[in-house]
Structure formats: structure tokens, C-alpha cells
Design an enzyme around this catalytic site. Structure first.
Site: not given
Ligand code: NAD
Length: 506
Positions: A283, A249
Site C-alpha cells: 500500500c 486504512e
Molecule cells: P479489499 O478491499 O478487496 O479487501 C480487504 C478486506 O475487506 C478483505 O478481508 C475482504 O474480504 C473484505 N471485504 C470485502 N468487501 C467487504 C465489505 N463489503 N464489507 C466488509 N468487508 C469487506 O482489499 P485487498 O485486495 O484485500 O487489499 C489490497 C488493498 O489494501 C490495496 O488497495 C492496498 O493499498 C490496501 N492496503 C492498505 C493499507 C494501509 O495501511 N493503508 C495496507 C495494506 C493494504
């Protein structure tokens, strides 16, 4: 409930092996959490694997009872949890409460519908296999690794957690490093609501991206990730090594279309909320508007009136809070500057609206369609508006994105028609974000917005594997099709039957 203790133990003082969760409005430390090493992550997954067996053995009715108890516990502690979400993510307390309510609706829906959706289903075997019964059984996958973001720290991971649990899996949850206290509150609350259950059905591992990466390669049976598109791509590449399935997502650049026959006041009200609530860190928030030239002036006047009065802050009555993740502030600033350098005109705010922790609302009209504010996910309290000649042009521009998460349409007579032509996982017609509050609707994106669906029947099935069983009830004499004893006569009989069945479509 104490937030300084996690279900992984009391955290040491902040060091390379601990992370401090901070209030984004003040910088105050809320709680400190031990960071799990890759070995500890693997051990957590192994403990969850054994817990999954007893959890699955409870059956749909048993799990429903425990999940609903969790729902009641969360509602009993709604004020405490809303305050914690407010403190850690920054959003106003009432918005935090609304987020919790939506999450609770999903837990309840998943708990109540899992039996109907996932119970074995008989299917027709077809004339050729009439001596068989055919059944599809849905089995849980085992341990689901859930990796969450910080913007809706309860609602977004719950779209995976609740549905994975209802389907009979255990869950190891890695909350965002920005909302670790809320993530641990969720796991602790499940345990406290169900003290007689064994541990590790829902548990957390804490840390930064490295901990998430360790979870991906820990032997989990599926990864359910919510976060940014670049991280989603890295996770999919890492998961490919072991063919671990992924549900992604990811980000969006959602558009709203305001047609010539829209209720313009209602559109302005809804779009202002969809763009600015939660500091635009949604998002499925509205980032772009395409408005028909016949109502464009009126729409811009109306939305300006609403947005210019919005006030970010930490106190009660604030429209939205600080930016949760400090590094996002520079991205928002660069998008505003890029838009203003490429034909955009700010009608609310401008480059100066970006402050140290808060960003005041910004609305830019007629920025070039290729600038970053129109193409990339901004994730801030900003909105671009472009005036178009027709609904056709609006649809074409809305669809011209590598993302395809959600969308919004305002039109009195053509809402459904326009919605059907949008390349997006969801659309809200004559409202904003409506789909997110209806648990039966699947949620997820196309293109670079992700793979797979949470919520509803689709969300339950994501966390199961279908097992197809064909059971021969009796043998038909002379009709041994799948045997070396097959005769010429059998083949000739099959030929006649096939002609009767399918030979007439000419
Ligand atoms: P992010 O990708 O920076 O981090 C998300 C999670 O992934 C965190 O827990 C982080 O620690 C983890 N992570 C980071 N690198 C990783 C790796 N290499 N392997 C595994 N896990 C890793 O995102 P964010 O800044 O926390 O969230 C914002 C983003 O989330 C925005 O792009 C938003 O659109 C998206 N989002 C999407 C939805 C949806 O349902 N489509 C919902 C909410 C947020």
C-alpha cells in the site's frame, strides 16, 4: 500448528460454506476454512464482548505480560509462520520473516507503552474553574472488528489488533479470503502463548466480503479496516447506519521525489525496492517517481540496472513472488497498456511482462499524467518515472492525487523541506518505507487513502474513548457560577477576571 483447523473448528470440504486457501504460485490448496454466517459472526462478537471484560480487568501490566508472551511465541515459531506466509501470499520467505519482525515490534511497543499513553491524565482546570480538578480517562471501546487485506497478512492487521488489545479491547478478526490460514495462525498463536487466558480475546471469523460486511453490522464497537478504497467506502456507508466508528486504512498512489542534490545511486536502490518488493503489492510502495532533470538520466540508468536483474519466482533467491490475487493481474496489464498508449516509453519490460501468475518488472518513463498507470493504484511490480524542472513541480505533481498515503524524498540538503510540503500521512526521507518500521510513528492516510491512524500513541487512542471528568473539590463562597443562586456580584467578579485574563490582546 495445523493450518487445517481454525479456532472456529475443523473446516468441512470445500463448498459454498467453506473457502480454500491456495498457494498463488502453484494453485495448491493450503487449508480449508468454514465460512461464518452473519448469525455466527454476531455470536462471535457476543463471546468476544464477554471476554473483553476479563481482558480489560487484567490492567495494563497484566495485558503487557500476555502480549509479550505472544511476541516470544511468534519469534519461537518464526520459521513456521514465515513459511506459511510465503506459501499463502507468495512473497519470499525472508520477506515474510521481515514482515513478522515488524509486526512483533508493534506488539511489543503497544504492550509496553499502553500504560503511559492511556493512564488517566490530569489537566489544568483554568482560573475560572480553579476549584475543580480535571482528568481525562481513556476506556477501551469493547469489541473491535478488524478486517484485513492479504498483501501483508501479519503486519497490516497487527497495526490494529496489537493496539486494540493493548488498550483493553477484545478483537474479532476477519482475515482476507486470500490469507485466511495466516490470519487464523495469528489468533491460534495468541491462545497457545497464553493457555491460561479465557478464549475469544482474539478470535477470527472467516469468509469473503459478505463475512466482513456481517462483522460491520454485528454490534462491534469499532471497525478497523485495511484494504482497498472502494471497500472502505462501502464499509463506512454500512457503519453509518448504527454510527459504528470506523478506522480506514485504504489504497495509495505513492510518489517518490528525487531532487537535483539527491544521492542518485542510493535513491535508485531504495526506490527499486519500494516499487518492486512484494510484487509491488504494497500500500505504501512507490508507484510514481518525479526526478529532477539535472539527475534524471543518471537516475534512470541506475534504476534500470537494478530492476532489469530482478527475477520473480517461487524458489529461493527470487526477488519477489507471484501476484497473490489473480484478478489484479488484468488491472496491472491494463495500466501498462494505457501508459504505453499515452506517451509512455517502457525502459524495462513492457506489456509482455505480464505472465499467467507472475509479472516481470516494468518501468515506464514520461507517460501522460492522466493515464491510469499514474492516477490509479496499480499494485503490481511497475513504476512510472517523469522528469521535472524543479522540486516545486515534483511536489505539485506528487500532491495532485486523490490518494495521500505515504511518500519518499531523496535530497541531501532539502529533504525535510520537501517532505513538509507533501500531502501524505507519512514520508520517508533519504530511505524508503522507513516510517513503517518505527512503531512510535502514526500510520494512515489523507483523502481517499483513509481515515484515522494506527501505530504509536495515536494508534492506541484510536481504540479508546476519552472520558472527561470535572471534579469540584470545594465550593468558592459567592462564586456559584453554575447555579440559579448566581448573584450580580458573581457576574461582575467574572467580568473583571476575564478582562484581566484576556482583555489585553489589543
Ligand atoms: P479489499 O478491499 O478487496 O479487501 C480487504 C478486506 O475487506 C478483505 O478481508 C475482504 O474480504 C473484505 N471485504 C470485502 N468487501 C467487504 C465489505 N463489503 N464489507 C466488509 N468487508 C469487506 O482489499 P485487498 O485486495 O484485500 O487489499 C489490497 C488493498 O489494501 C490495496 O488497495 C492496498 O493499498 C490496501 N492496503 C492498505 C493499507 C494501509 O495501511 N493503508 C495496507 C495494506 C493494504
Amino acid at each position: 500448528m495445523s493450518t487445517t483447523e481454525t479456532n472456529s473448528g475443523t473446516a468441512p470440504a470445500q463448498s459454498a460454506s467453506a473457502l480454500a486457501s491456495k498457494n498463488p504460485a502453484t494453485g495448491d490448496v493450503i487449508s480449508v476454512h468454514a465460512i461464518q454466517s452473519p448469525e455466527e459472526v454476531r455470536a462471535a462478537v457476543e463471546r468476544a464482548r464477554s471476554a473483553a471484560r476479563s481482558w480489560n480487568a487484567l490492567g495494563f501490566d497484566g495485558r503487557k505480560q500476555h502480549l509479550l508472551r505472544w511476541v516470544s511465541y511468534l519469534l519461537d515459531h518464526a520459521d513456521e509462520l514465515s513459511e506459511l506466509i510465503h506459501a499463502e501470499n507468495g512473497k519470499p520467505v525472508d520477506d515474510a520473516y521481515l514482515e513478522l519482525v515488524l509486526a512483533v515490534e508493534h506488539i511489543a511497543w503497544a504492550a509496553k507503552h499502553a500504560k503511559k499513553v492511556l493512564s488517566p491524565k490530569k489537566v489544568a482546570p483554568g482560573l475560572l474553574m480553579a476549584n475543580f480538578s480535571a482528568v481525562i480517562e481513556q476506556h477501551p471501546l469493547g469489541v473491535i472488528g478488524v478486517i484485513g487485506p492479504w498483501n501483508y497478512p501479519v503486519y497490516t492487521p497487527m497495526g490494529s489488533i496489537a493496539y486494540a488489545l493493548a488498550a483493553g479491547n477484545s478483537v474479532v478478526f476477519k482475515p482476507s479470503e486470500y490469507t485466511t490460514a495466516v490470519g487464523n495462525y495469528l489468533a491460534d498463536s495468541f491462545r497457545l502463548a497464553n493457555p491460561e487466558l479465557r478464549e475469544h480475546i482474539l478470535t477470527t471469523v472467516n469468509g469473503y466480503g459478505e463475512t466482513g460486511a456481517a462483522l460491520v453490522t454485528s454490534g462491534v464497537n469499532k471497525i478497523a479496516f485495511t484494504g482497498s478504497t472502494p471497500t472502505g467506502k462501502r464499509i463506512m456507508a454500512a457503519a453509518a447506519e448504527s454510527l459504528t466508528p470506523v478506522l480506514l486504512e485504504c489504497g495509495g498512489k505513492d510518489a517518490a521525489i528525487v531532487a537535483a542534490d539527491a544521492d542518485v545511486k542510493a535513491a535508485a536502490d531504495a526506490i527499486a525496492f519500494g516499487a518492486m518488493a512484494n510484487s509491488g503489492q504494497t500500500c505504501v510502495g512507490v508507484e510514481r517517481v518525479y526526478v529532477d532533470k539535472r539527475v534524471s538520466d543518471e537516475f534512470i540508468t541506475e534504476i534500470k540496472k537494478i530492476i532489469r536483474d530482478l527475477k520473480p519466482g517461487d524458489a529461493e533467491g527470487a526477488s519477489y513472488g507471484p501476484m497473490t490475487m489473480p484478478s489484479q493481474i488484468d488491472i496491472v496489464r491494463s495500466h501498462i497498456e494505457d501508459a504505453l498508449e499515452h506517451g509512455g516509453r517502457a525502459v524495462v519490460g513492457g506489456a509482455d511482462s505480464v505472465k499467467e501468475r507472475y509479472i516481470e518488472p516494468v518501468v515506464i518513463v514520461d507517460a501522460d499524467e492522466t493515464c491510469s498507470a499514474v492516477v490509479e493504484e496499480t499494485f503490481g511490480p511497475t513504476l512510472t518515472i517523469r522528469t521535472v524542472d524543479s522540486a516545486d513541480e515534483a511536489i505539485e505533481l506528487a500532491n495532485a492525487s486523490r490518494f495521500g498515503l505515504a511518500s519518499t524524498v531523496f535530497s541531501k540538503n532539502h529533504g525535510m523541506e520537501i517532505a513538509r510540503r507533501l500531502r501524505a500521512g507519512a514520508t520517508s526521507v533519504n530511505s524508503v518505507l522507513g516510517f513503517a518500521a518505527i512503531p512510535a510513528l502514526p500510520f494512515g492516510g489523507v483523502g481517499e487513502s483513509g481515515i484515522g491512524r494506527i501505530h504509536g500513541e495515536w494508534g492506541l487512542k484510536e481504540f479508546t474513548r476519552p472520558h472527561a471528568i470535572a471534579n469540584q473539590r470545594f465550593a468558592i463562597p459567592g462564586m456559584a457560577l453554575l447555579s440559579f443562586k448566581r448573584t450580580k456580584m458573581t457576574t461582575s467578579l467574572v467580568k473583571q477576571t476575564m478582562k484581566l485574563l484576556h482583555g489585553r490582546y489589543k
